[in-house]
Scaffold this active site. Structure first.
Site, PDB file in Angstrom:
ATOM      1  N   ASP A  10      -9.096  -1.122 -10.216  1.00  0.00           N
ATOM      2  CA  ASP A  10     -10.511  -0.997 -10.609  1.00  0.00           C
ATOM      3  C   ASP A  10     -10.737  -1.229 -12.106  1.00  0.00           C
ATOM      4  O   ASP A  10     -11.619  -0.621 -12.705  1.00  0.00           O
ATOM      5  CB  ASP A  10     -11.080   0.386 -10.220  1.00  0.00           C
ATOM      6  N   LYS A  56     -11.054  -6.424 -12.820  1.00  0.00           N
ATOM      7  CA  LYS A  56     -10.357  -7.723 -12.705  1.00  0.00           C
ATOM      8  C   LYS A  56     -11.269  -8.779 -12.112  1.00  0.00           C
ATOM      9  O   LYS A  56     -11.236  -9.929 -12.522  1.00  0.00           O
ATOM     10  CB  LYS A  56      -9.131  -7.601 -11.770  1.00  0.00           C
ATOM     11  N   GLY A 111     -11.078  -4.064  -3.817  1.00  0.00           N
ATOM     12  CA  GLY A 111     -12.515  -4.290  -3.791  1.00  0.00           C
ATOM     13  C   GLY A 111     -12.926  -4.929  -5.096  1.00  0.00           C
ATOM     14  O   GLY A 111     -12.699  -4.371  -6.155  1.00  0.00           O
ATOM     15  N   HIS A 112     -13.456  -6.134  -5.022  1.00  0.00           N
ATOM     16  CA  HIS A 112     -13.895  -6.803  -6.243  1.00  0.00           C
ATOM     17  C   HIS A 112     -15.411  -6.896  -6.238  1.00  0.00           C
ATOM     18  O   HIS A 112     -15.997  -7.310  -5.246  1.00  0.00           O
ATOM     19  CB  HIS A 112     -13.329  -8.224  -6.318  1.00  0.00           C
ATOM     20  N   GLN A 172      -5.226  -4.212  -6.917  1.00  0.00           N
ATOM     21  CA  GLN A 172      -4.811  -2.876  -7.362  1.00  0.00           C
ATOM     22  C   GLN A 172      -4.366  -2.948  -8.836  1.00  0.00           C
ATOM     23  O   GLN A 172      -4.902  -3.754  -9.562  1.00  0.00           O
ATOM     24  CB  GLN A 172      -3.720  -2.283  -6.469  1.00  0.00           C
TER      25      GLN A 172
HETATM   26  P1  IMP Z   1      -3.511   2.067   0.089  1.00  0.00           P
HETATM   27  O1  IMP Z   1      -3.330   0.851  -0.734  1.00  0.00           O
HETATM   28  O2  IMP Z   1      -4.760   2.043   0.921  1.00  0.00           O
HETATM   29  O3  IMP Z   1      -2.298   2.411   0.896  1.00  0.00           O
HETATM   30  O4  IMP Z   1      -3.724   3.314  -0.912  1.00  0.00           O
HETATM   31  C1  IMP Z   1      -2.681   3.770  -1.737  1.00  0.00           C
HETATM   32  C2  IMP Z   1      -3.209   4.178  -3.105  1.00  0.00           C
HETATM   33  O5  IMP Z   1      -3.664   3.025  -3.792  1.00  0.00           O
HETATM   34  C3  IMP Z   1      -4.394   5.150  -3.078  1.00  0.00           C
HETATM   35  O6  IMP Z   1      -4.318   6.009  -4.200  1.00  0.00           O
HETATM   36  C4  IMP Z   1      -5.586   4.229  -3.199  1.00  0.00           C
HETATM   37  O7  IMP Z   1      -6.716   4.893  -3.734  1.00  0.00           O
HETATM   38  C5  IMP Z   1      -5.028   3.215  -4.171  1.00  0.00           C
HETATM   39  N1  IMP Z   1      -5.691   1.907  -4.096  1.00  0.00           N
HETATM   40  C6  IMP Z   1      -5.518   0.947  -3.158  1.00  0.00           C
HETATM   41  N2  IMP Z   1      -6.271  -0.124  -3.427  1.00  0.00           N
HETATM   42  C7  IMP Z   1      -6.932   0.145  -4.557  1.00  0.00           C
HETATM   43  C8  IMP Z   1      -7.854  -0.606  -5.374  1.00  0.00           C
HETATM   44  O8  IMP Z   1      -8.208  -1.763  -5.108  1.00  0.00           O
HETATM   45  N3  IMP Z   1      -8.307   0.043  -6.489  1.00  0.00           N
HETATM   46  C9  IMP Z   1      -7.903   1.285  -6.826  1.00  0.00           C
HETATM   47  N4  IMP Z   1      -7.053   2.006  -6.116  1.00  0.00           N
HETATM   48  C10 IMP Z   1      -6.569   1.443  -4.991  1.00  0.00           C
END
Ligand code: IMP
Length: 415
Positions: free
Chosen positions: A9, A12, A36-37, A218
């Site tokens: 977040d 990017k 999420g972009h 991420q």
């Molecule tokens: P997962 O990727 O859904 O397995 O989540 C694992 C961890 O990564 C959690 O803490 C999520 O909140 C975090 N996470 C996954 N995708 C994002 C993103 O795009 N932005 C911020 N945090 C993310």
């Protein structure tokens, strides 16, 4: 190569959108619909999760082998983009990417519920279970979707195991083979035109002198190997993995832009040394609109952490930084910046602790920078410039772009 230098977040999407204007191909190399972009162009806001941000700029968009794909999310996005006049004809999906199946989503949700207070706080989109099956060699790949017989057989093999888990361990409904196979065969017909040999496509583009942008999802501290495990995602988010995830050699990457917010946010659980105490946290959240793009969750907000950012520079080989959302800090008279961590034994360090317990118990040592208290627009005021230079000096890396607002044009290029 664009990489998130914090916990995701970082903004990017906006930086990729900007740099995509001068690129020919934009690729994603890891992650799936957990990303999420948000991209704002004129009056229009686009929120995309699965397709590379470059699609908005009309660029060749590649979802590489290292990604995981939820076919329903992918097609919903295709429909949404097309209905708003954005063509998806130049979107290409690797046949080697893994498919997020409905049981992955069910297991992600059920296992988080079961963990209770120990939960990771995942996005519950099935990311972890899908990558786990990939490593277990039980995964279903995009190319399997194109062969009904193989697909049905693989679903059958997987369900024999998954349904036992779902029913006996998690006490949720199992899946039915026929219904699921039929549904996926239907989706496959629509996915088919997008499937391509994306490694070859990117290699050819590079050989033809095209500019290729690799878009990380991420952030560095969510990396499976180097992040704040177990509070991480299930893929390798760092720059080096871009080559693997797309299917090109590491020598093809010549620049790594790290994207960092001028403060820090984190969604989900896990340690966060510079998390702001008191009312200022809510103030930053409101001003920055810090709510998850995918889940709508409140993001935890903290002051800029140079120890963690130094680690991101090291792990990714960052050659320049983009500092986003500097405008969000405009109302503060003083801005604490974390320059060191104080460890359990009373010593202080500028380097990110390699041992989890040291990190969990680390407390931030702040140096306060003066605020500017004027809206940012165009030329940066002296104090804002001072904030940027303070970060550059501490990290030994130049900041080339500064974000001063949500819209595409609200970026100051310093170099
Ligand atoms: P997962 O990727 O859904 O397995 O989540 C694992 C961890 O990564 C959690 O803490 C999520 O909140 C975090 N996470 C996954 N995708 C994002 C993103 O795009 N932005 C911020 N945090 C993310």
């Amino acid at each position: 190569m664009i990489v998130g230098a914090q916990w995701g977040d970082e903004g990017k999407g906006k930086i990729v959108d900007l740099l995509a204007q001068g690129s020919d191909v934009v690729c994603r190399y890891q992650g799936g619909p957990n990303a999420g972009h948000t991209i704002i162009v004129g009056d229009e806001t686009f929120k995309i999760r699965q397709i590379p941000t470059g699609v908005i700029a009309g660029k060749t968009s590649v979802i590489g082998a290292g990604c995981v794909v939820d076919p329903e999310v992918f097609l919903e996005e295709v429909d949404e983009l097309e209905s708003r006049g954005v063509s998806t004809a130049d979107v290409h999906l690797s046949g080697e990417a893994h498919v997020i199946m409905p049981w992955h989503v069910a297991i992600d949700q059920a296992s988080e519920r079961r963990l209770g207070k120990l939960q990771i706080g995942t996005t519950r989109r099935g990311i972890g279970p899908c990558y786990a099956d990939k490593a277990m060699r039980l995964g279903i790949r995009v190319q399997d979707l194109l062969e009904p017989k193989i697909l049905r057989q693989k679903i059958e093999v997987a369900l024999a195991e998954k349904n036992v888990w779902l029913e006996r361990v998690y006490h949720v409904e199992p899946f039915e083979l026929e219904a699921l196979a039929a549904k996926l065969e239907r989706l496959a017909q629509r996915i088919r035109p997008y499937v391509a040999d994306t490694s070859l496509l990117v290699d050819r583009a590079l050989r033809n002198g095209r500019d290729v942008l690799l878009e990380g999802a991420q952030g560095t501290l969510l990396d499976l190997d180097h992040g704040t495990y177990p509070f991480v995602t299930s893929s390798s988010t760092v720059a080096a993995n871009a080559a693997t995830g797309v299917g090109i050699g590491p020598s093809r990457i010549d620049r790594v832009v790290g994207v960092a917010k001028a403060y820090v946010t984190r969604v989900g659980e896990g340690p966060f040394p510079t998390e702001i105490e008191g009312e200022d946290q809510a103030r930053v959240r409101e001003l920055g609109g810090e709510y998850g793009t995918v889940t709508g969750r409140e993001r935890r907000c903290g002051w800029l952490d140079l120890v963690a950012l130094r680690y991101a520079v090291r792990l990714n080989g960052i050659t320049s930084l983009a500092l986003t959302k500097l405008d969000v800090l405009s109302t503060f008279a003083e801005l604490p910046v974390c320059v060191r961590y104080r460890l359990r034994d009373g010593t202080e360090t500028e380097e990110f602790p390699a041992h989890q317990s040291d990190f969990h118990s680390a407390t931030p040592v702040y140096e306060t920078q003066p605020g500017w208290r004027v809206p940012l627009d165009g030329e940066l005021p002296d104090a804002a410039r001072g904030y940027v230079q303070f970060v550059e000096r501490a990290l030994g890396v130049g900041i080339s772009l500064v974000g001063t607002g949500a819209a595409r044009e609200r970026v100051v290029a310093l170099r």
